[in-house]
Scaffold this motif. Sequence first.
Motif, PDB file in Angstrom:
ATOM      1  N   LYS A 128       0.813  -1.220   0.000  1.00  0.00           N
ATOM      2  CA  LYS A 128       0.000   0.000   0.000  1.00  0.00           C
ATOM      3  C   LYS A 128       0.844   1.267   0.000  1.00  0.00           C
ATOM      4  O   LYS A 128       0.313   2.368   0.103  1.00  0.00           O
ATOM      5  CB  LYS A 128      -0.951  -0.009   1.198  1.00  0.00           C
ATOM      6  CG  LYS A 128      -2.010  -1.098   1.102  1.00  0.00           C
ATOM      7  CD  LYS A 128      -2.992  -1.074   2.261  1.00  0.00           C
ATOM      8  CE  LYS A 128      -4.053  -2.165   2.098  1.00  0.00           C
ATOM      9  NZ  LYS A 128      -4.990  -2.206   3.229  1.00  0.00           N
ATOM     10  N   VAL A 129       2.141   1.108  -0.129  1.00  0.00           N
ATOM     11  CA  VAL A 129       3.034   2.268  -0.196  1.00  0.00           C
ATOM     12  C   VAL A 129       2.674   3.120  -1.417  1.00  0.00           C
ATOM     13  O   VAL A 129       2.502   2.600  -2.521  1.00  0.00           O
ATOM     14  CB  VAL A 129       4.504   1.821  -0.277  1.00  0.00           C
ATOM     15  CG1 VAL A 129       5.426   3.030  -0.468  1.00  0.00           C
ATOM     16  CG2 VAL A 129       4.888   1.054   0.983  1.00  0.00           C
ATOM     17  N   ASN A 130       2.505   4.411  -1.205  1.00  0.00           N
ATOM     18  CA  ASN A 130       2.142   5.379  -2.248  1.00  0.00           C
ATOM     19  C   ASN A 130       0.715   5.200  -2.773  1.00  0.00           C
ATOM     20  O   ASN A 130       0.327   5.865  -3.743  1.00  0.00           O
ATOM     21  CB  ASN A 130       3.111   5.325  -3.436  1.00  0.00           C
ATOM     22  CG  ASN A 130       4.504   5.777  -3.068  1.00  0.00           C
ATOM     23  OD1 ASN A 130       4.681   6.659  -2.228  1.00  0.00           O
ATOM     24  ND2 ASN A 130       5.507   5.170  -3.678  1.00  0.00           N
ATOM     25  N   ARG A 131      -0.070   4.312  -2.148  1.00  0.00           N
ATOM     26  CA  ARG A 131      -1.438   4.086  -2.607  1.00  0.00           C
ATOM     27  C   ARG A 131      -2.470   4.218  -1.493  1.00  0.00           C
ATOM     28  O   ARG A 131      -3.670   4.143  -1.736  1.00  0.00           O
ATOM     29  CB  ARG A 131      -1.556   2.710  -3.267  1.00  0.00           C
ATOM     30  CG  ARG A 131      -0.799   2.631  -4.588  1.00  0.00           C
ATOM     31  CD  ARG A 131      -0.847   1.243  -5.194  1.00  0.00           C
ATOM     32  NE  ARG A 131      -0.212   1.239  -6.507  1.00  0.00           N
ATOM     33  CZ  ARG A 131       1.086   1.131  -6.715  1.00  0.00           C
ATOM     34  NH1 ARG A 131       1.901   1.030  -5.669  1.00  0.00           N
ATOM     35  NH2 ARG A 131       1.587   1.145  -7.930  1.00  0.00           N
ATOM     36  N   SER A 132      -2.001   4.419  -0.275  1.00  0.00           N
ATOM     37  CA  SER A 132      -2.884   4.582   0.878  1.00  0.00           C
ATOM     38  C   SER A 132      -2.070   5.268   1.970  1.00  0.00           C
ATOM     39  O   SER A 132      -0.835   5.199   1.976  1.00  0.00           O
ATOM     40  CB  SER A 132      -3.397   3.210   1.343  1.00  0.00           C
ATOM     41  OG  SER A 132      -4.203   3.314   2.494  1.00  0.00           O
ATOM     42  N   TRP A 133      -2.757   5.935   2.904  1.00  0.00           N
ATOM     43  CA  TRP A 133      -2.069   6.656   3.975  1.00  0.00           C
ATOM     44  C   TRP A 133      -1.999   5.780   5.217  1.00  0.00           C
ATOM     45  O   TRP A 133      -3.024   5.314   5.717  1.00  0.00           O
ATOM     46  CB  TRP A 133      -2.827   7.950   4.274  1.00  0.00           C
ATOM     47  CG  TRP A 133      -2.250   8.786   5.386  1.00  0.00           C
ATOM     48  CD1 TRP A 133      -0.942   8.877   5.749  1.00  0.00           C
ATOM     49  CD2 TRP A 133      -2.976   9.645   6.267  1.00  0.00           C
ATOM     50  NE1 TRP A 133      -0.798   9.754   6.808  1.00  0.00           N
ATOM     51  CE2 TRP A 133      -2.034  10.246   7.141  1.00  0.00           C
ATOM     52  CE3 TRP A 133      -4.326   9.984   6.394  1.00  0.00           C
ATOM     53  CZ2 TRP A 133      -2.402  11.148   8.136  1.00  0.00           C
ATOM     54  CZ3 TRP A 133      -4.694  10.894   7.381  1.00  0.00           C
ATOM     55  CH2 TRP A 133      -3.735  11.465   8.236  1.00  0.00           C
ATOM     56  N   LEU A 134      -0.787   5.532   5.701  1.00  0.00           N
ATOM     57  CA  LEU A 134      -0.589   4.772   6.919  1.00  0.00           C
ATOM     58  C   LEU A 134      -0.806   5.689   8.122  1.00  0.00           C
ATOM     59  O   LEU A 134      -0.076   6.646   8.331  1.00  0.00           O
ATOM     60  CB  LEU A 134       0.819   4.179   6.967  1.00  0.00           C
ATOM     61  CG  LEU A 134       1.214   3.455   8.261  1.00  0.00           C
ATOM     62  CD1 LEU A 134       0.261   2.298   8.548  1.00  0.00           C
ATOM     63  CD2 LEU A 134       2.657   2.965   8.188  1.00  0.00           C
ATOM     64  N   LEU A 135      -1.849   5.380   8.904  1.00  0.00           N
ATOM     65  CA  LEU A 135      -2.213   6.188  10.070  1.00  0.00           C
ATOM     66  C   LEU A 135      -2.329   5.257  11.269  1.00  0.00           C
ATOM     67  O   LEU A 135      -3.109   4.304  11.243  1.00  0.00           O
ATOM     68  CB  LEU A 135      -3.543   6.910   9.809  1.00  0.00           C
ATOM     69  CG  LEU A 135      -4.054   7.837  10.901  1.00  0.00           C
ATOM     70  CD1 LEU A 135      -3.091   9.008  11.111  1.00  0.00           C
ATOM     71  CD2 LEU A 135      -5.439   8.367  10.522  1.00  0.00           C
ATOM     72  N   LYS A 136      -1.574   5.515  12.315  1.00  0.00           N
ATOM     73  CA  LYS A 136      -1.550   4.623  13.460  1.00  0.00           C
ATOM     74  C   LYS A 136      -2.438   5.102  14.608  1.00  0.00           C
ATOM     75  O   LYS A 136      -2.548   4.431  15.636  1.00  0.00           O
ATOM     76  CB  LYS A 136      -0.106   4.451  13.940  1.00  0.00           C
ATOM     77  CG  LYS A 136       0.785   3.788  12.890  1.00  0.00           C
ATOM     78  CD  LYS A 136       2.197   3.583  13.393  1.00  0.00           C
ATOM     79  CE  LYS A 136       3.052   2.905  12.328  1.00  0.00           C
ATOM     80  NZ  LYS A 136       4.450   2.691  12.777  1.00  0.00           N
ATOM     81  N   ASP A 137      -3.101   6.247  14.437  1.00  0.00           N
ATOM     82  CA  ASP A 137      -3.976   6.760  15.488  1.00  0.00           C
ATOM     83  C   ASP A 137      -5.293   6.000  15.537  1.00  0.00           C
ATOM     84  O   ASP A 137      -5.806   5.529  14.520  1.00  0.00           O
ATOM     85  CB  ASP A 137      -4.275   8.250  15.248  1.00  0.00           C
ATOM     86  CG  ASP A 137      -3.013   9.094  15.267  1.00  0.00           C
ATOM     87  OD1 ASP A 137      -2.481   9.320  16.359  1.00  0.00           O
ATOM     88  OD2 ASP A 137      -2.573   9.518  14.178  1.00  0.00           O
ATOM     89  N   LYS A 138      -5.881   5.919  16.717  1.00  0.00           N
ATOM     90  CA  LYS A 138      -7.230   5.387  16.878  1.00  0.00           C
ATOM     91  C   LYS A 138      -8.229   6.461  16.465  1.00  0.00           C
ATOM     92  O   LYS A 138      -8.099   7.623  16.859  1.00  0.00           O
ATOM     93  CB  LYS A 138      -7.485   4.992  18.335  1.00  0.00           C
ATOM     94  CG  LYS A 138      -6.559   3.904  18.861  1.00  0.00           C
ATOM     95  CD  LYS A 138      -7.026   2.531  18.425  1.00  0.00           C
ATOM     96  CE  LYS A 138      -6.218   1.444  19.110  1.00  0.00           C
ATOM     97  NZ  LYS A 138      -6.658   0.093  18.718  1.00  0.00           N
ATOM     98  N   LEU A 139      -9.232   6.077  15.700  1.00  0.00           N
ATOM     99  CA  LEU A 139     -10.203   7.039  15.204  1.00  0.00           C
ATOM    100  C   LEU A 139     -11.620   6.630  15.587  1.00  0.00           C
ATOM    101  O   LEU A 139     -11.968   5.449  15.531  1.00  0.00           O
ATOM    102  CB  LEU A 139     -10.112   7.157  13.669  1.00  0.00           C
ATOM    103  CG  LEU A 139      -8.791   7.635  13.079  1.00  0.00           C
ATOM    104  CD1 LEU A 139      -8.862   7.620  11.558  1.00  0.00           C
ATOM    105  CD2 LEU A 139      -8.442   9.035  13.576  1.00  0.00           C
ATOM    106  N   ASP A 140     -12.445   7.619  15.931  1.00  0.00           N
ATOM    107  CA  ASP A 140     -13.872   7.395  16.185  1.00  0.00           C
ATOM    108  C   ASP A 140     -14.596   7.584  14.858  1.00  0.00           C
ATOM    109  O   ASP A 140     -14.947   8.704  14.474  1.00  0.00           O
ATOM    110  CB  ASP A 140     -14.369   8.393  17.238  1.00  0.00           C
ATOM    111  CG  ASP A 140     -15.815   8.123  17.652  1.00  0.00           C
ATOM    112  OD1 ASP A 140     -16.580   7.564  16.842  1.00  0.00           O
ATOM    113  OD2 ASP A 140     -16.181   8.495  18.785  1.00  0.00           O
TER     114      ASP A 140
END
Length: 252
Positions: A128-140
Motif C-alpha cells: 500500500k506504499v504510495n497508494r494509501s495513507w498509513l495512520l496509526k492513530d485510533k479514530l472514532d
Amino acid sequence: MALSKKRYFIQLSYDGSLYHGWQIQPNAITVQELLDKAMSTYFRQTIETLGCGRTDAGVHATDFYAHFDVENINEEKVLKSVAGINAMLPYQIAAKTVIPVKDEAHARFDAVARAYKYYVHFEKDPFKVNRSWLLKDKLDVNLMNKAAEQLLNYTDFSCFSKSNTQTFTNNCKITKAVFEETDNGLVFTIQADRFLRNMVRAIMGTLVRIGKGEIDLDDFKAIIESKNRSKAGQSVPACGLYLVKVEYPYLV
C-alpha cells in the motif's frame, strides 16, 4: 473529400505516484504531458488534451476524462486507437476508451458530478506504499461520519480551499460524504458537483482531527462557517486520494 476536425473524449486511469499531477508544468513530468506526446505520435499531428480537472502530485485516478481534437482522420481509426496509444504510454497510465462527442463538448465544464475516495490503512503494508495513507492513530469513525454528514448542509467551502486559486466561487454542492471501515483500513467517499483545489485532502485532515478527539462537531461547523483555511486541519498526504468517477449528462 478532406475530413474535418473532430472532438473526442479519452477515458483513462493512472497511478500518480511518479508524476507531478495531471496538468503540464515546466521542469516536472506530468500525466498530461506524457499523454499528449503519446497521442501526438500516434495520430501524427499535435494533440493537446484538456482534462476534467487537476489532480495534484501523487494523486491517482481510476476514472479521468480529457477532450482532444484531431484533423483529417477517419473516426473508425480514432475509436480503435486505444491499443496504439497505450503502447506508447508508461505502465502507470492506461487509456480505456475514446468516445466521439459534439464539437463544443468540454471535459472540465460539462462534468456534472465528481467523486473521490481516500484510503487509510492502520498497519504497515508494503503493498500500500504510495497508494494509501498509513495512520496509526485510533479514530472514532462514527463521530467522523456525523461530521461528514454536516458537509451536505453547506455550500461555501472556502475553509478547505488552497489560497490564491483562480476560481470565481468557492461554492460546491456535496451530495455524499461517508466513511466505510474495511479490513485494516478506512475508505472515505465524497461526491460533489465540483471540488476546489486541495479540498478533499483538507476535509479529510479536518475529519481526522474529529476522529482523534481534537475537535468536536460544533468546532467542525465553526470551521466551515469561518471560511478561513487556517482554521481547518492540515491536508493529508496525496497518496491515499483517488478520483474515481466523473459524470457527464451525455455519457451513460
